[in-house]
Design a protein around this motif. Structure first.
Motif, mmCIF file in Angstrom:
data_model
loop_
_atom_site.group_PDB
_atom_site.id
_atom_site.type_symbol
_atom_site.label_atom_id
_atom_site.label_comp_id
_atom_site.label_asym_id
_atom_site.label_seq_id
_atom_site.Cartn_x
_atom_site.Cartn_y
_atom_site.Cartn_z
ATOM 1 N N THR A 1 0.113 -3.351 -1.497
ATOM 2 C CA THR A 1 -0.131 -4.658 -1.076
ATOM 3 C C THR A 1 0.583 -5.898 -2.123
ATOM 4 O O THR A 1 0.158 -5.630 -3.303
ATOM 5 N N ASN B 1 2.336 -3.877 2.933
ATOM 6 C CA ASN B 1 1.776 -5.113 3.519
ATOM 7 C C ASN B 1 1.549 -4.837 4.970
ATOM 8 O O ASN B 1 1.856 -5.582 5.738
ATOM 9 N N ARG C 1 -4.384 -1.828 10.849
ATOM 10 C CA ARG C 1 -3.202 -1.373 9.950
ATOM 11 C C ARG C 1 -2.377 -0.273 11.154
ATOM 12 O O ARG C 1 -2.812 0.244 12.060
ATOM 13 N N GLU D 1 2.824 -11.337 -0.878
ATOM 14 C CA GLU D 1 3.221 -11.693 0.344
ATOM 15 C C GLU D 1 2.099 -11.255 1.285
ATOM 16 O O GLU D 1 1.992 -11.733 2.407
ATOM 17 N N GLY D 2 1.498 -10.121 1.304
ATOM 18 C CA GLY D 2 0.311 -9.557 1.944
ATOM 19 C C GLY D 2 -0.867 -10.317 2.292
ATOM 20 O O GLY D 2 -1.713 -9.997 3.001
#
Ligand code: FES
Ligand code: FES
Length: 404
Positions: A73, A9, A189, A76-77
């Motif tokens: 992922t 994530n 990221r 929650e991501g």
């Protein structure tokens, strides 16, 4: 325990896991990401669906070590994701859940459907959803929710998903690129520090004890109609031995290593379904002439899948009589990355049997001078080998049932 580095994530994560730990257990027990549910634990129900390098995958049948260097992922991501929020609302509105157990996996798959098929009709949605099981809703509400989300996403450009190419894990370039940026999810990221994804392994730095300890082991024996001295001499030629192996070839000259006998760089091409890998790496060969025994070690990486492989091949040549040789081979290997699925018991046994048959045929052809010394090895199509093995088993079972 094995150390892994991955992006979950959007966050860099390091961990130490048992080689047999499943990714879903790592996510839930080590990272407390409990949105990913565990249902069947057999890859059937889809409750554990997550994205690996941007592609849906079953985390209950994926080893955590296979996700090393991947971008993972979970639901929650997608907290701030416009597409997922549209789907969440549509699921609530159309009664797309009752107990909610299947819902995280349904949402992950639904997001994949609306991303890949913006014009999907009911039939297409039901087909794509076939890998996710729900015991409560009867699917009507779930399908309606996805149809509704597709309509809303067409009129809401802000939430519209980025289109992506179709294909399973590993069939596209790595999400975690050399240099350290994860690109599997949209948005910025955090860099992750990783070893080189494409360069050759340094043979001195490979943890061979771990391969001995954790590797999948295969034993094979074969007999060839040539005296032991000829077979032993042939095995001293690393280039010719490599050419006997489908998909393998040396890419550099054979050098005398320090403690490792001979050393050479090489490449192995493997095709597994849509995943085509070219492992670049290094081979090191040592021999014990007095006992007719030798060991070849190989380590390589494929930047495209991305996968890495380490293997030790021990062999001993025996002489049942003066005109024949028997060769015992023990292979231990560790695969990580997308091709780790290749380590599954039945599949790897079928492919190893095929490899050994082809190796022996090539060895005999070369020892008898029937094969040109510069023959080029073909790519190993592991998927085709496994499929033909499955058909052979089905045919033999059918023959038994019919009493033939
Ligand atoms: Fe993974 Fe069912 S729990 S598919
Ligand atoms: Fe209960 Fe799907 S809502 S299993």
């Amino acid at each position: 325990m094995k150390s892994i580095s991955l992006v979950i994530n959007g966050q860099n994560v390091e961990g130490a896991v048992e080689p047999r730990m499943n990714l879903v257990d790592f996510l839930r027990d080590h990272r407390h990401l409990t949105a990913t549910h565990i249902g069947c634990e057999h890859g059937v129900c889809g409750a554990c669906t997550i994205l690996i390098d941007g592609v849906p995958a079953r985390s209950c049948i994926t080893f955590a070590v296979a996700a090393d260097r991947a971008a993972v992922t979970t639901l929650e991501g997608f907290e701030d994701d416009g597409v997922m929020n549209t789907l969440r609302e549509a699921f609530a509105e159309h009664h797309g859940l009752q107990c909610g157990f299947c819902t995280p996996g349904m949402l992950m798959t639904a997001r994949d459907i609306v991303t890949r098929f913006p014009d999907a009709d009911e039939k297409r949605i039901r087909t794509e959803l076939a890998g996710n099981l729900c015991r409560c809703t009867g699917y009507v509400g779930i399908v309606k929710a996805i149809q509704d989300a597709l309509t809303k996403l067409k009129t809401s450009p802000a939430a519209a998903p980025a289109k992506r190419r179709i294909g399973p894990v590993g069939s596209h370039p790595s999400a975690v690129r050399k240099g350290g940026m994860s690109t599997a999810m949209s948005g910025e990221r955090t860099p992750i520090a990783l070893p080189s994804a494409a360069g050759n392994e340094n043979i001195d730095l490979v943890d061979w004890k771990a391969v001995e300890r954790e590797g999948v082991e295969l034993r094979q024996s074969f007999r060839v109609p040539f005296p032991r001295v000829d077979v032993w001499r042939f095995f001293s030629d690393l280039d010719q031995v490599t050419r006997c192996m489908p998909g393998a070839r040396l890419t550099g000259p054979v050098r005398d290593g320090r403690a490792e006998g001979q050393v050479a760089e090489g490449q192995v091409n493997v095709k597994l379904g849509p995943i085509v890998s070219a492992f670049q790496g290094v081979l090191a060969s040592t021999r014990d002439d007095s006992n007719f025994q030798g060991v070849v070690r190989g380590a390589g990486r494929d930047a495209r899948s991305p996968s890495s492989a380490k293997a030790t091949i021990s062999y001993a040549v025996r002489a049942p009589d003066s005109l024949k040789s028997e060769v015992d081979v023990t292979v231990r290997f560790v695969l990580s990355g997308a091709l780790a699925q290749f380590s599954r018991g039945g599949l790897v046994k079928d492919v190893a049997d095929h490899l050994m048959r082809v190796f022996v045929q090539n060895l005999e052809a070369r020892l008898s001078g029937k094969a040109p010394a510069d023959d080029v090895a073909q790519t190993l199509d592991a998927g085709a080998v496994a499929r033909s093995a499955v058909w052979a088993r089905i045919r033999s079972l059918a023959a038994k049932l019919m009493g033939r």
